[in-house]
Scaffold this active site. Structure first.
Site, PDB file in Angstrom:
ATOM      1  N   GLU A 118       0.811  -1.219   0.000  1.00  0.00           N
ATOM      2  CA  GLU A 118       0.000   0.000   0.000  1.00  0.00           C
ATOM      3  C   GLU A 118       0.852   1.281   0.000  1.00  0.00           C
ATOM      4  O   GLU A 118       0.373   2.351   0.366  1.00  0.00           O
ATOM      5  CB  GLU A 118      -0.956  -0.019   1.201  1.00  0.00           C
ATOM      6  CG  GLU A 118      -1.953  -1.167   1.122  1.00  0.00           C
ATOM      7  CD  GLU A 118      -2.781  -1.297   2.398  1.00  0.00           C
ATOM      8  OE1 GLU A 118      -3.840  -0.676   2.444  1.00  0.00           O
ATOM      9  OE2 GLU A 118      -2.368  -2.008   3.325  1.00  0.00           O
ATOM     10  N   SER A 129      -6.650  -3.154   2.146  1.00  0.00           N
ATOM     11  CA  SER A 129      -6.914  -2.696   0.779  1.00  0.00           C
ATOM     12  C   SER A 129      -7.284  -3.831  -0.169  1.00  0.00           C
ATOM     13  O   SER A 129      -6.982  -3.781  -1.359  1.00  0.00           O
ATOM     14  CB  SER A 129      -5.703  -1.936   0.203  1.00  0.00           C
ATOM     15  OG  SER A 129      -5.591  -0.689   0.818  1.00  0.00           O
ATOM     16  N   SER A 170     -11.424   9.029  -0.849  1.00  0.00           N
ATOM     17  CA  SER A 170     -11.601   8.225   0.364  1.00  0.00           C
ATOM     18  C   SER A 170     -12.758   8.719   1.228  1.00  0.00           C
ATOM     19  O   SER A 170     -13.082   9.910   1.251  1.00  0.00           O
ATOM     20  CB  SER A 170     -10.326   8.233   1.199  1.00  0.00           C
ATOM     21  OG  SER A 170      -9.285   7.614   0.493  1.00  0.00           O
TER      22      SER A 170
HETATM   23  N1  LIG Z   1     -18.026 -12.024   4.032  1.00  0.00           N
HETATM   24  C1  LIG Z   1     -18.147 -11.217   2.979  1.00  0.00           C
HETATM   25  N2  LIG Z   1     -19.277 -11.229   2.222  1.00  0.00           N
HETATM   26  C2  LIG Z   1     -19.387 -10.407   1.144  1.00  0.00           C
HETATM   27  N3  LIG Z   1     -18.433  -9.547   0.724  1.00  0.00           N
HETATM   28  C3  LIG Z   1     -17.283  -9.500   1.427  1.00  0.00           C
HETATM   29  C4  LIG Z   1     -17.089 -10.330   2.594  1.00  0.00           C
HETATM   30  N4  LIG Z   1     -15.863 -10.062   3.088  1.00  0.00           N
HETATM   31  C5  LIG Z   1     -15.327  -9.137   2.282  1.00  0.00           C
HETATM   32  N5  LIG Z   1     -16.153  -8.781   1.276  1.00  0.00           N
HETATM   33  C6  LIG Z   1     -15.838  -7.838   0.185  1.00  0.00           C
HETATM   34  O1  LIG Z   1     -14.419  -7.692   0.071  1.00  0.00           O
HETATM   35  C7  LIG Z   1     -13.970  -6.380   0.397  1.00  0.00           C
HETATM   36  C8  LIG Z   1     -12.657  -6.428   1.159  1.00  0.00           C
HETATM   37  O2  LIG Z   1     -12.781  -7.178   2.360  1.00  0.00           O
HETATM   38  P1  LIG Z   1     -12.316  -6.609   3.766  1.00  0.00           P
HETATM   39  O3  LIG Z   1     -12.587  -7.635   4.796  1.00  0.00           O
HETATM   40  O4  LIG Z   1     -12.932  -5.291   3.998  1.00  0.00           O
HETATM   41  O5  LIG Z   1     -10.744  -6.507   3.607  1.00  0.00           O
HETATM   42  P2  LIG Z   1      -9.737  -5.263   3.477  1.00  0.00           P
HETATM   43  O6  LIG Z   1      -9.065  -5.141   4.806  1.00  0.00           O
HETATM   44  O7  LIG Z   1      -8.788  -5.695   2.439  1.00  0.00           O
HETATM   45  O8  LIG Z   1     -10.523  -4.045   3.143  1.00  0.00           O
HETATM   46  C9  LIG Z   1     -15.146  -5.790   1.183  1.00  0.00           C
HETATM   47  O9  LIG Z   1     -15.164  -4.391   1.099  1.00  0.00           O
HETATM   48  C10 LIG Z   1     -16.343  -6.443   0.482  1.00  0.00           C
HETATM   49  O10 LIG Z   1     -16.599  -5.814  -0.771  1.00  0.00           O
END
Ligand SMILES: Nc1ncnc2c1ncn2[C@@H]1O[C@H](COP(=O)(O)OP(=O)(O)O)[C@@H](O)[C@H]1O
Ligand SMILES: [Mg+2]
EC number: 6.3.2.4
Length: 333
Positions: free
Chosen positions: A14, A166, A304
């Site tokens: 990142e 990210s 953001s």
């Molecule tokens: N359990 C889930 N069900 C549906 N979509 C998910 C789920 N987990 C993650 N996502 C999708 O993936 C994206 C990234 O996951 P996230 O856990 O927020 O990780 P990061 O820390 O990389 O942002 C989320 O913003 C969402 O769009």
């Protein structure tokens, strides 16, 4: 004058996003009369270079030194690094050791929130609902079997490297072949892997920060990933992003908003977060609200959500930063 050192980059996946966040912070801070700002970029070995490409070194006596014998006393640090070693709390440990106050969460809270597995343990301990998951600590057959069973039971899963942000190391998986590949990639990125039930969700998020003596939790904003996709690295940062964002999510009930606010407050206070966070939620089709993650150092690029939600709440970023810097430096002296 408060000598403030903005440290950006970090040399990780990142790095570039961190530079854009630093640009935003720099633009805001350069208008503050009482703040003298120096900016350095950190590479993957912890080496600092200033804007002229000169190597700098932050020493234990709080001096920022250059190679010609020059020294500048540092009163406050802004670790503008997404991912390791900023958002993970490692740099903050060093700053604690040197006794330099800084913007954002301490090492412990940072570490907890950066690890997706640890976060879940804390959320459950605090009584905050989160998505159903399985946790894998190795690629031993019995651990991999947990992932296969999860896929079988839930039909579609998210495989996530535990220590990434990210959307790096985050894979949506619908078949056994995809599962094998995703696990391999996730384990290459982090020692622990999470397999989460894939839900059909609306993605809501709040900015949480102190402002004039009060803890503010903004109305939930919303990010809408394009149909058939999810909120991937590309959708988050590329100029061609098709993701749509709303600074205030439409159509939420009062009960839903207050539920989100209560969970966000509980997380911020319970995890002892400091200065800022963006707390992300999932609202499922059947109306459950899950806390997805706590970002202790959210992105602050031009697109953001954190700065946008703060502005929408009627709060001035410059004033917010000035208050935090002043208060931290006063506590110190
Ligand atoms: N359990 C889930 N069900 C549906 N979509 C998910 C789920 N987990 C993650 N996502 C999708 O993936 C994206 C990234 O996951 P996230 O856990 O927020 O990780 P990061 O820390 O990389 O942002 C989320 O913003 C969402 O769009
Ligand atoms: Mg996220």
């Amino acid at each position: 004058m408060i000598n403030t050192l903005l440290i950006c980059g970090g040399g990780g996946s990142e790095h570039q996003v961190s530079l854009r966040t630093a640009d935003f912070i720099e633009r805001q801070l350069c208008e503050l009369e009482e703040v003298a700002l120096e900016r350095v970029e950190m590479d993957g070995n912890g080496r600092l270079t200033d804007r002229h490409g000169q190597v700098r070194r932050l020493d234990q006596d709080r001096m920022l030194r250059d190679e010609n014998g020059g020294a500048w006393e540092v009163h406050y640090v802004i670790p503008a690094i997404h991912g390791y070693p900023g958002e993970t709390g490692d740099l903050q440990s060093l700053l604690d050791l040197f006794g330099i106050p800084y913007y954002g969460c301490g090492p412990e809270a940072s570490k907890i929130c950066f690890n997706k597995v640890t976060t879940k343990l804390w959320l459950s301990a605090l009584g905050i609902d989160n998505t159903p998951y399985q946790y894998l600590s190795s690629r031993e057959p019995e651990e991999l079997a947990k992932a296969s069973m999860a896929l079988e039971e839930w039909g579609q899963v998210f495989v996530k490297a535990s220590n990434q942000g990210s959307s790096v190391g985050c894979y949506k998986v619908s078949s056994t072949q995809e599962l094998d590949r995703a696990l391999e990639q996730a384990f290459a990125l982090s020692p622990y892997v999470l397999v989460e039930k894939c839900l059909k969700v609306r993605e809501l998020e709040v900015a949480v920060y102190p402002y004039e003596g009060k803890l503010v939790i903004t109305p939930p904003g919303e990010v809408c990933a394009p149909a058939g996709s999810f909120y991937s690295y590309e959708e988050k940062y590329s100029d061609a992003s098709r993701a749509v964002t709303h600074v205030e999510a439409p159509g939420l009930s009062e009960a839903q908003v207050s539920w989100i606010h209560e969970a966000a407050r509980r997380a911020f206070v319970g995890l002892q977060l400091k200065d800022l966070s963006r707390i992300d939620f999932f609202l499922t089709e059947s109306g459950e609200i899950y806390l997805n993650e706590v970002n202790t150092f959210p992105g602050m690029t031009s697109i953001s959500m954190f700065p946008k939600m703060m502005a929408h709440a009627g709060h001035d970023f410059r004033r917010y930063m000035a208050n935090l810097i002043r208060a931290a430096v006063n506590r110190q002296s």
